[in-house]
Design an enzyme around this catalytic site. Structure first.
Site, PDB file in Angstrom:
ATOM      1  CE  LYS A 202      -1.818   3.129   2.066  1.00 13.10           C
ATOM      2  NZ  LYS A 202      -1.674   4.548   1.628  1.00 13.10           N
ATOM      3  CB  THR A 257       6.018   8.179  16.011  1.00 15.66           C
ATOM      4  OG1 THR A 257       7.406   8.062  15.661  1.00 15.66           O
ATOM      5  CG2 THR A 257       5.819   7.593  17.393  1.00 15.66           C
ATOM      6  N   GLY A 260       2.294   4.606  13.318  1.00 18.55           N
ATOM      7  CA  GLY A 260       2.922   3.387  13.836  1.00 18.55           C
ATOM      8  C   GLY A 260       2.186   2.865  15.066  1.00 18.55           C
ATOM      9  CD  GLU A 277      13.211   1.068   9.910  1.00 18.97           C
ATOM     10  OE1 GLU A 277      13.764   2.161  10.094  1.00 18.97           O
ATOM     11  OE2 GLU A 277      13.721  -0.005  10.270  1.00 18.97           O
ATOM     12  CB  CYS A 311      13.025   8.911   8.533  1.00 20.76           C
ATOM     13  SG  CYS A 311      14.281   7.901   7.733  1.00 20.76           S
ATOM     14  CD  GLU A 408       9.648  12.793  11.474  1.00 20.98           C
ATOM     15  OE1 GLU A 408       8.537  12.253  11.548  1.00 20.98           O
ATOM     16  OE2 GLU A 408      10.660  12.217  11.041  1.00 20.98           O
TER      17      GLU A 408
HETATM   18  P1  NAP Z   1       2.216   8.488   7.611  1.00 17.98           P
HETATM   19  O1  NAP Z   1       1.215   9.526   7.570  1.00 17.98           O
HETATM   20  O2  NAP Z   1       2.468   7.762   8.873  1.00 17.98           O
HETATM   21  O3  NAP Z   1       1.816   7.461   6.465  1.00 17.98           O
HETATM   22  C1  NAP Z   1       2.616   6.353   6.115  1.00 17.98           C
HETATM   23  C2  NAP Z   1       1.766   5.323   5.406  1.00 17.98           C
HETATM   24  O4  NAP Z   1       0.778   4.816   6.328  1.00 17.98           O
HETATM   25  C3  NAP Z   1       0.979   5.873   4.219  1.00 17.98           C
HETATM   26  O5  NAP Z   1       0.908   4.883   3.216  1.00 17.98           O
HETATM   27  C4  NAP Z   1      -0.372   6.132   4.847  1.00 17.98           C
HETATM   28  O6  NAP Z   1      -1.428   6.178   3.917  1.00 17.98           O
HETATM   29  C5  NAP Z   1      -0.498   4.939   5.754  1.00 17.98           C
HETATM   30  N1  NAP Z   1      -1.486   5.097   6.836  1.00 17.98           N
HETATM   31  C6  NAP Z   1      -2.057   6.236   7.305  1.00 17.98           C
HETATM   32  N2  NAP Z   1      -2.931   5.945   8.292  1.00 17.98           N
HETATM   33  C7  NAP Z   1      -2.916   4.603   8.453  1.00 17.98           C
HETATM   34  C8  NAP Z   1      -3.586   3.705   9.326  1.00 17.98           C
HETATM   35  N3  NAP Z   1      -4.450   4.124  10.238  1.00 17.98           N
HETATM   36  N4  NAP Z   1      -3.310   2.389   9.229  1.00 17.98           N
HETATM   37  C9  NAP Z   1      -2.423   1.931   8.325  1.00 17.98           C
HETATM   38  N5  NAP Z   1      -1.754   2.737   7.460  1.00 17.98           N
HETATM   39  C10 NAP Z   1      -1.998   4.055   7.530  1.00 17.98           C
HETATM   40  O7  NAP Z   1       3.646   9.005   7.152  1.00 17.98           O
HETATM   41  P2  NAP Z   1       3.942   9.991   5.945  1.00 17.98           P
HETATM   42  O8  NAP Z   1       3.444  11.316   6.359  1.00 17.98           O
HETATM   43  O9  NAP Z   1       3.506   9.376   4.661  1.00 17.98           O
HETATM   44  O10 NAP Z   1       5.541   9.950   5.919  1.00 17.98           O
HETATM   45  C11 NAP Z   1       6.298  10.730   6.763  1.00 17.98           C
HETATM   46  C12 NAP Z   1       6.713   9.959   8.005  1.00 17.98           C
HETATM   47  O11 NAP Z   1       7.442   8.784   7.649  1.00 17.98           O
HETATM   48  C13 NAP Z   1       7.636  10.735   8.887  1.00 17.98           C
HETATM   49  O12 NAP Z   1       7.219  10.632  10.214  1.00 17.98           O
HETATM   50  C14 NAP Z   1       8.980  10.045   8.706  1.00 17.98           C
HETATM   51  O13 NAP Z   1       9.856  10.149   9.781  1.00 17.98           O
HETATM   52  C15 NAP Z   1       8.587   8.655   8.488  1.00 17.98           C
HETATM   53  N6  NAP Z   1       9.675   7.926   7.823  1.00 17.98           N
HETATM   54  C16 NAP Z   1      10.439   7.075   8.577  1.00 17.98           C
HETATM   55  C17 NAP Z   1      11.490   6.385   7.991  1.00 17.98           C
HETATM   56  C18 NAP Z   1      12.354   5.432   8.777  1.00 17.98           C
HETATM   57  O14 NAP Z   1      13.044   4.650   8.172  1.00 17.98           O
HETATM   58  N7  NAP Z   1      12.320   5.447  10.084  1.00 17.98           N
HETATM   59  C19 NAP Z   1      11.766   6.557   6.643  1.00 17.98           C
HETATM   60  C20 NAP Z   1      10.967   7.450   5.915  1.00 17.98           C
HETATM   61  C21 NAP Z   1       9.912   8.128   6.532  1.00 17.98           C
HETATM   62  P3  NAP Z   1      -1.830   7.606   3.262  1.00 17.98           P
HETATM   63  O15 NAP Z   1      -0.751   7.916   2.305  1.00 17.98           O
HETATM   64  O16 NAP Z   1      -3.126   7.366   2.606  1.00 17.98           O
HETATM   65  O17 NAP Z   1      -1.924   8.577   4.399  1.00 17.98           O
END
Ligand code: NAP
Ligand code: MG
Length: 504
Positions: A202, A257, A260, A277, A311, A408
């Protein structure tokens, strides 16, 4: 200040074909299908605001069909009984196809996400290929052990023979974020396929295009039907459904987070395995003897690369008080030099953020900081109402309790704080719930390794920041996540161990 960027017509035939073709559907069992409920959603170029395509809006019923296809594929002899060396060759072929199509993948990534062409074409697309190449080599090196046991209650005259086997964990739901779309998908698919798992991917709703092109390449590579399925759609529907799904054995998640935590809750039903992650608030500690030829561009790149949507972005710099003011001044100059524009314009250093909503979010942190006394040394503003561009920003006079210091931001914003003693720098650096990464900048070998030992983080860089390689395990301590990606550790997360104990 405003920033107007005209729409960009894709140049590569592959990008044009994808935007016109069937791959905007869902990939289930190697067939491109429309969404069960017939919905669609738009994806945009954040630089110009132009509509790029409508994508199939998968829902829970599509996720169910995809999970069923992945379950079937798990026991399909075409996949289950594929020889390890053949699985390795398949992974290598996927890498070759990514490389052969790197121009169009880079163009799609930049169009969809905004990042500069150099970041896509030179860094992230090749790194995605390298993920498959790294794990290709592991496919025929997944080994069990024979184990001499100390059990004494077997029948007299008999012997014991015990060994372990490694098995794929099963059906994996891979849920990825928007900051480095293809690479985040590759970091899950490569080890999952190496282990013999099957996957429902996804991708992030804002940046699904390269995952869809990858889907076409996976079919072209000869991946058996159902081994990788791709369901575009929203996190709150498809993502949440996959996280709670009783037939999903593991979720491999990269994202915030906050989400997560939701996944941890959703996974309770069948206690599925999780790798998470998550976010970070990574510190960069600059000692008084740091080589500024390395440290200045290094700290700048550590926060401004991909407009801070990384990240591990070094968003908090702790700089020794003897060099703090000069460092801030030079860092502000570095920030001011960066040219903002469409990622596909060769003059551009930094593209926009992924969306104008993300730029607004970044602005809210900076505005709140300013109103609590933070001082802007560079940037500090969004380039126009509704713009997705945010100027590279250096902030000083921050307080550890400010929201911009605790959460963040995921934008091009660095806060610089002075310190006097290394112990104080460590206390400040560790004053966070996150533990993803850190960098230390010094020419003193002992200080470098003492600081590396003292920082609570999954990765510490010395005199560099954001250096990645598939060989280097990457994971978050504390609230930055569970488990690791890359390296042998990344593969472990997709394998179960079975102990077999026999009386013979
Ligand atoms: P996000 O809002 O947490 O979304 C990540 C993914 O989860 C997207 O595909 C999102 O779908 C999906 N999602 C949203 N709500 C969900 C739910 N309730 N259940 C299951 N999946 C769900 O993160 P983002 O804003 O796309 O990305 C930025 C974040 O990623 C930052 O916090 C960054 O630190 C983190 N990140 C971490 C790493 C690492 O390796 N630690 C690497 C890269 C990024 P939608 O797109 O439809 O919202
Ligand atoms: Mg987009």
């Amino acid at each position: 200040m405003t920033h107007h960027v005209p729409p960009h017509q894709p140049k590569t035939p592959g990008a044009n074909a994808l935007l016109a073709g069937k791959a905007k559907r869902l990939l289930i069992a190697n067939v491109w299908r429309t969404a069960a409920e017939g919905g669609a959603f738009a994806t945009h170029d954040p630089a110009s605001g132009a509509l790029l395509a409508y994508l199939a809006e998968g829902t829970a019923s599509d996720a169910d069909i995809a999970v069923a296809a992945a379950r079937d594929a798990l026991v399909d002899p075409a996949w289950r009984d594929m020889k390890p060396s053949a699985r390795g060759r398949l992974l290598w072929k996927i890498a070759d196809l990514i490389e052969a199509h790197a121009d169009e993948l880079a163009e799609l990534e930049t169009l969809d996400q905004g990042k500069s062409w150099a970041t896509s074409r030179m860094a992230e697309i090749p790194a995605s290929a390298e993920q498959f190449r790294y794990y290709a080599g592991f496919a025929n090196k997944i080994l069990g052990q024979t184990i001499p046991t100390s059990i004494g209650y077997h029948p007299p005259g008999k012997k014991l023979f015990a060994y372990t086997t490694r098995e794929p964990v099963g059906v994996v739901a891979a849920i990825t974020p928007w900051n480095s779309p293809l690479l985040m998908a590759a970091m899950k698919l490569a080890p999952a396929l190496c282990a013999g798992c099957t996957v429902v991917l996804k991708p992030a709703e804002e940046t699904s295009l390269t995952a869809l092109r990858l889907g076409e390449l996976l079919v072209e590579a000869g991946l058996p039907a159902g081994v990788v399925n791709i369901v575009t759609g929203f996190g709150s529907t498809v993502g949440a459904h996959l996280a709670a799904h009783p037939d999903v054995d593991k979720v491999a998640f990269t994202g915030s987070t906050e989400v997560g935590r939701m996944i941890v809750g959703a996974a309770q039903g069948n206690l599925k395995k999780l790798t998470l992650e998550l976010g970070g608030k990574s510190p960069a500690i600059v000692m008084p003897d740091a080589d500024l030829q390395l440290a200045l561009p290094g700290v700048a790149r550590g926060i401004f690369a991909n407009s801070g949507q990384v990240c591990v972005a070094g968003s908090r710099a702790y700089v020794h008080s003897s060099i703090h003011d000069a460092f801030v001044e030079k860092l502000a100059l570095e920030a001011g030099k960066l040219r903002l524009g469409h990622g596909l314009d060769p003059e551009t250093d930094l593209g926009p953020l992924v969306s104008s909503a993300q730029a607004a979010r970044v602005a809210s942190y900076v505005d709140e900081g300013k109103s609590s006394g933070a001082v802007i040394a560079a940037g500090g503003e969004r380039l126009g109402i509704d713009s997705a561009f945010f100027a590279p920003t250096v902030v000083t006079a921050v307080h550890p309790e400010m929201r911009m210091m605790r959460e963040e931001i995921f934008g091009p914003v660095i806060a610089v704080t002075p310190f006097d003693e290394p112990e104080e720098a460590l206390v400040l650096a560790n004053d966070t719930k996150f533990g993803l990464a850190a960098s230390v900048w010094t020419q003193d070998l002992s200080a470098a390794h003492r600081l590396a030992a003292g920082v609570r983080a999954g990765t510490v860089w010395i005199n560099c920041h954001s250096y990645f390689s598939p060989e280097l395990p990457k994971g978050g301590h504390r609230e930055s996540g569970w488990g690791y990606e890359n390296g042998p550790q990344g593969l472990e997360n997709y394998l179960e161990t079975k102990a077999v104990c026999a009386v013979i």
